[in-house]
Design a protein around this motif. Structure first.
Motif, PDB file in Angstrom:
ATOM      1  N   TYR A  28      15.195  77.776  63.399  1.00  0.00           N
ATOM      2  CA  TYR A  28      14.441  76.712  64.196  1.00  0.00           C
ATOM      3  C   TYR A  28      14.071  77.519  65.386  1.00  0.00           C
ATOM      4  O   TYR A  28      14.868  78.126  65.940  1.00  0.00           O
ATOM      5  CB  TYR A  28      15.316  75.614  64.346  1.00  0.00           C
ATOM      6  CG  TYR A  28      15.414  74.782  62.959  1.00  0.00           C
ATOM      7  CD1 TYR A  28      14.615  73.850  62.544  1.00  0.00           C
ATOM      8  CD2 TYR A  28      16.362  75.007  62.177  1.00  0.00           C
ATOM      9  CE1 TYR A  28      14.706  73.139  61.595  1.00  0.00           C
ATOM     10  CE2 TYR A  28      16.613  74.525  60.809  1.00  0.00           C
ATOM     11  CZ  TYR A  28      15.650  73.445  60.485  1.00  0.00           C
ATOM     12  OH  TYR A  28      15.822  72.701  59.459  1.00  0.00           O
ATOM     13  N   SER A  41      14.686  76.283  68.546  1.00  0.00           N
ATOM     14  CA  SER A  41      15.668  75.719  69.202  1.00  0.00           C
ATOM     15  C   SER A  41      16.669  74.844  68.824  1.00  0.00           C
ATOM     16  O   SER A  41      16.293  74.316  67.819  1.00  0.00           O
ATOM     17  CB  SER A  41      15.010  74.945  70.602  1.00  0.00           C
ATOM     18  OG  SER A  41      14.470  73.879  70.348  1.00  0.00           O
ATOM     19  N   PRO A  42      17.718  74.628  69.271  1.00  0.00           N
ATOM     20  CA  PRO A  42      18.776  73.839  68.872  1.00  0.00           C
ATOM     21  C   PRO A  42      18.317  72.362  68.879  1.00  0.00           C
ATOM     22  O   PRO A  42      18.526  71.628  67.900  1.00  0.00           O
ATOM     23  CB  PRO A  42      19.908  73.935  69.602  1.00  0.00           C
ATOM     24  CG  PRO A  42      19.903  75.411  70.147  1.00  0.00           C
ATOM     25  CD  PRO A  42      18.253  75.751  70.390  1.00  0.00           C
ATOM     26  N   ASP A  43      17.573  71.895  69.672  1.00  0.00           N
ATOM     27  CA  ASP A  43      16.955  70.447  70.099  1.00  0.00           C
ATOM     28  C   ASP A  43      15.876  70.308  68.981  1.00  0.00           C
ATOM     29  O   ASP A  43      16.008  69.285  68.267  1.00  0.00           O
ATOM     30  CB  ASP A  43      16.506  70.504  71.475  1.00  0.00           C
ATOM     31  CG  ASP A  43      17.465  70.489  72.508  1.00  0.00           C
ATOM     32  OD1 ASP A  43      18.461  70.135  72.055  1.00  0.00           O
ATOM     33  OD2 ASP A  43      16.841  70.548  73.624  1.00  0.00           O
ATOM     34  N   ILE A  44      15.021  71.247  68.494  1.00  0.00           N
ATOM     35  CA  ILE A  44      14.105  71.075  67.384  1.00  0.00           C
ATOM     36  C   ILE A  44      14.766  70.893  66.120  1.00  0.00           C
ATOM     37  O   ILE A  44      14.546  70.051  65.400  1.00  0.00           O
ATOM     38  CB  ILE A  44      13.144  72.152  67.412  1.00  0.00           C
ATOM     39  CG1 ILE A  44      12.008  72.009  68.747  1.00  0.00           C
ATOM     40  CG2 ILE A  44      12.350  71.932  66.237  1.00  0.00           C
ATOM     41  CD1 ILE A  44      11.287  73.208  68.897  1.00  0.00           C
ATOM     42  N   ARG A 103      25.486  72.136  68.180  1.00  0.00           N
ATOM     43  CA  ARG A 103      24.597  71.319  68.060  1.00  0.00           C
ATOM     44  C   ARG A 103      24.816  70.652  66.574  1.00  0.00           C
ATOM     45  O   ARG A 103      24.698  69.647  66.182  1.00  0.00           O
ATOM     46  CB  ARG A 103      23.283  71.701  68.368  1.00  0.00           C
ATOM     47  CG  ARG A 103      22.948  71.912  69.647  1.00  0.00           C
ATOM     48  CD  ARG A 103      23.263  70.738  70.812  1.00  0.00           C
ATOM     49  NE  ARG A 103      22.519  69.596  70.371  1.00  0.00           N
ATOM     50  CZ  ARG A 103      21.298  69.251  70.779  1.00  0.00           C
ATOM     51  NH1 ARG A 103      20.697  70.399  71.736  1.00  0.00           N
ATOM     52  NH2 ARG A 103      20.652  68.088  70.672  1.00  0.00           N
ATOM     53  N   ASP A 152      25.173  78.123  70.437  1.00  0.00           N
ATOM     54  CA  ASP A 152      24.634  76.803  70.556  1.00  0.00           C
ATOM     55  C   ASP A 152      24.097  75.913  69.491  1.00  0.00           C
ATOM     56  O   ASP A 152      24.354  74.673  69.203  1.00  0.00           O
ATOM     57  CB  ASP A 152      23.332  76.943  71.541  1.00  0.00           C
ATOM     58  CG  ASP A 152      23.511  77.042  72.984  1.00  0.00           C
ATOM     59  OD1 ASP A 152      24.853  77.154  73.419  1.00  0.00           O
ATOM     60  OD2 ASP A 152      22.703  77.755  73.553  1.00  0.00           O
ATOM     61  N   TYR A 153      23.640  76.917  68.187  1.00  0.00           N
ATOM     62  CA  TYR A 153      23.074  76.123  67.025  1.00  0.00           C
ATOM     63  C   TYR A 153      24.419  75.578  66.671  1.00  0.00           C
ATOM     64  O   TYR A 153      24.504  74.380  65.994  1.00  0.00           O
ATOM     65  CB  TYR A 153      22.491  77.093  66.277  1.00  0.00           C
ATOM     66  CG  TYR A 153      21.013  77.511  66.573  1.00  0.00           C
ATOM     67  CD1 TYR A 153      20.067  76.607  65.943  1.00  0.00           C
ATOM     68  CD2 TYR A 153      20.780  78.362  67.553  1.00  0.00           C
ATOM     69  CE1 TYR A 153      18.778  77.047  66.370  1.00  0.00           C
ATOM     70  CE2 TYR A 153      19.491  78.645  67.927  1.00  0.00           C
ATOM     71  CZ  TYR A 153      18.545  78.022  67.156  1.00  0.00           C
ATOM     72  OH  TYR A 153      17.205  78.145  67.701  1.00  0.00           O
ATOM     73  N   GLN A 210      27.814  68.524  66.256  1.00  0.00           N
ATOM     74  CA  GLN A 210      27.455  67.363  67.137  1.00  0.00           C
ATOM     75  C   GLN A 210      26.647  66.512  66.176  1.00  0.00           C
ATOM     76  O   GLN A 210      26.947  65.136  66.094  1.00  0.00           O
ATOM     77  CB  GLN A 210      26.691  67.617  68.481  1.00  0.00           C
ATOM     78  CG  GLN A 210      27.508  68.172  69.508  1.00  0.00           C
ATOM     79  CD  GLN A 210      26.834  68.496  70.675  1.00  0.00           C
ATOM     80  OE1 GLN A 210      25.497  68.227  70.800  1.00  0.00           O
ATOM     81  NE2 GLN A 210      27.226  69.070  71.822  1.00  0.00           N
ATOM     82  N   TRP A 211      25.703  66.860  65.714  1.00  0.00           N
ATOM     83  CA  TRP A 211      24.925  66.103  64.458  1.00  0.00           C
ATOM     84  C   TRP A 211      25.745  65.601  63.440  1.00  0.00           C
ATOM     85  O   TRP A 211      25.680  64.554  63.022  1.00  0.00           O
ATOM     86  CB  TRP A 211      23.765  66.839  64.056  1.00  0.00           C
ATOM     87  CG  TRP A 211      23.197  66.364  62.896  1.00  0.00           C
ATOM     88  CD1 TRP A 211      23.231  66.857  61.549  1.00  0.00           C
ATOM     89  CD2 TRP A 211      22.289  65.180  62.810  1.00  0.00           C
ATOM     90  NE1 TRP A 211      22.873  66.190  60.661  1.00  0.00           N
ATOM     91  CE2 TRP A 211      22.040  65.084  61.166  1.00  0.00           C
ATOM     92  CE3 TRP A 211      21.628  64.321  63.473  1.00  0.00           C
ATOM     93  CZ2 TRP A 211      21.223  64.142  60.677  1.00  0.00           C
ATOM     94  CZ3 TRP A 211      20.862  63.151  62.920  1.00  0.00           C
ATOM     95  CH2 TRP A 211      20.782  63.013  61.597  1.00  0.00           C
ATOM     96  N   VAL A 213      18.047  69.806  65.446  1.00  0.00           N
ATOM     97  CA  VAL A 213      18.790  68.595  65.335  1.00  0.00           C
ATOM     98  C   VAL A 213      17.673  67.337  65.104  1.00  0.00           C
ATOM     99  O   VAL A 213      18.007  66.538  64.304  1.00  0.00           O
ATOM    100  CB  VAL A 213      19.615  68.288  66.619  1.00  0.00           C
ATOM    101  CG1 VAL A 213      20.033  66.895  66.661  1.00  0.00           C
ATOM    102  CG2 VAL A 213      20.610  69.285  66.717  1.00  0.00           C
ATOM    103  N   SER A 214      16.498  67.468  65.671  1.00  0.00           N
ATOM    104  CA  SER A 214      15.439  66.557  65.476  1.00  0.00           C
ATOM    105  C   SER A 214      15.058  66.368  64.302  1.00  0.00           C
ATOM    106  O   SER A 214      14.730  65.379  63.830  1.00  0.00           O
ATOM    107  CB  SER A 214      14.414  66.742  66.456  1.00  0.00           C
ATOM    108  OG  SER A 214      14.791  66.527  68.052  1.00  0.00           O
TER     109      SER A 214
END
Length: 276
Positions: free
Chosen positions: A25, A27-30, A63, A59-60, A66-67, A32-33
């Motif tokens: 991915y 980024s980690p934010d993308i 995240r 980081d991945y 967390q998810w 998780v989204s």
């Protein structure tokens, strides 16, 4: 085959028939989204060439954890990159210690070019890990005898490829997938690898697969979040269509509005139009 409403493997309920990988991915934010958009039943994570310390500072990985803590999704560690049963067994044991789960996606690669599984090593590893209490979900070819051997080794499901990993070619052998569904009617079948488009995931589900696992098609999309949602919708639609039952194919046209019972002048007009 799993019930149409409640999806279970090894008597445990799985929240979704779409499963996603966690690599590549932007980024980690993308990432998780995308998970939030698709709500996958499992999220896979590879341990290959990583240590416990690497994972703690990744980081991945953070995240993903967390998810998972805030969702119904489950973690599915993956023995990606292993080339022998011994290596895969060692990695699976490490994964259980690190992630506190007995679920494992078992990969034992036999050919570096096609990433085709080494089915002999795969069955050997599956037998040993099943004996050690793992829920083994094996990435395998679509060969009927191989799938039967994996089931006899203790696997609660099989995960035949649609096409080689990362190719996006979809179901390259529809006949074989239909054969698996017909010959293994009570087996959970997850199509794993090679799915590149939502339409291909829907095709797999329409053919009777119980679920689809993919990574690249979402992670490498121009908009991974939107693509994840599209795949989730396709998997649901394909499953519903499979249970609804398909019309019988015909060699000749058949009018959707029969002419029987229509007024004589209306029928005559239709016939006259056909002769013009």
């Amino acid at each position: 085959m799993a019930d149409s409403d409640v999806f279970t493997i090894a008597r445990e309920e799985i929240s979704s028939r779409l499963w996603l990988g966690s690599s590549m991915y932007p980024s980690p934010d993308i990432m998780v989204s995308a998970f939030a958009s698709a709500q996958p039943g499992f999220v896979t994570m590879s341990l290959r060439r990583q240590t416990a310390g690497d994972l703690a500072n990744n980081d991945y990985h953070e995240r993903v954890n967390q998810w998972l803590g805030a969702s119904q999704s489950r973690l599915l560690p993956n023995t990606a990159g292993c080339q022998s049963a011994k290596e895969a067994i060692q990695l699976a044991i490490l994964a259980r210690e690190l992630f506190k789960t007995s679920w494992i996606k078992l990969e034992v690669i036999g050919d570096e070019y096609s990433l085709q599984p080494n089915v002999f090593e795969l069955v050997s590893a599956a037998r040993e890990l099943s004996a050690q209490g793992f829920y083994v979900l094996p990435y395998c070819t679509d060969d009927l005898v191989v799938c039967e051997s994996l089931l006899h080794a203790g696997c609660p499901a099989v995960m035949p490829w649609g096409a080689p990993i990362g190719t996006g070619k979809g179901i390259i052998n529809p006949y074989q997938l239909r054969t698996l569904r017909a010959r293994l009617p009570d087996t959970t079948i997850i199509v794993d690898a090679g799915i590149g488009r939502p339409s291909q995931a829907m095709q797999a589900m329409e053919m009777g697969a119980d679920g689809v696992l993919l990574n690249t098609a979402v992670a490498k999309a121009a908009n991974p979040v939107t693509m994840a949602g599209a795949f989730a919708a396709a998997v649901d639609a394909g499953r519903a269509a499979f249970h609804a039952g398909f019309m019988t194919e015909r060699d000749m046209a058949s009018p959707s509005t029969p002419v029987a019972g229509l007024p004589f002048w209306h029928t005559a007009m239709r016939e006259g139009q056909h002769h013009d």
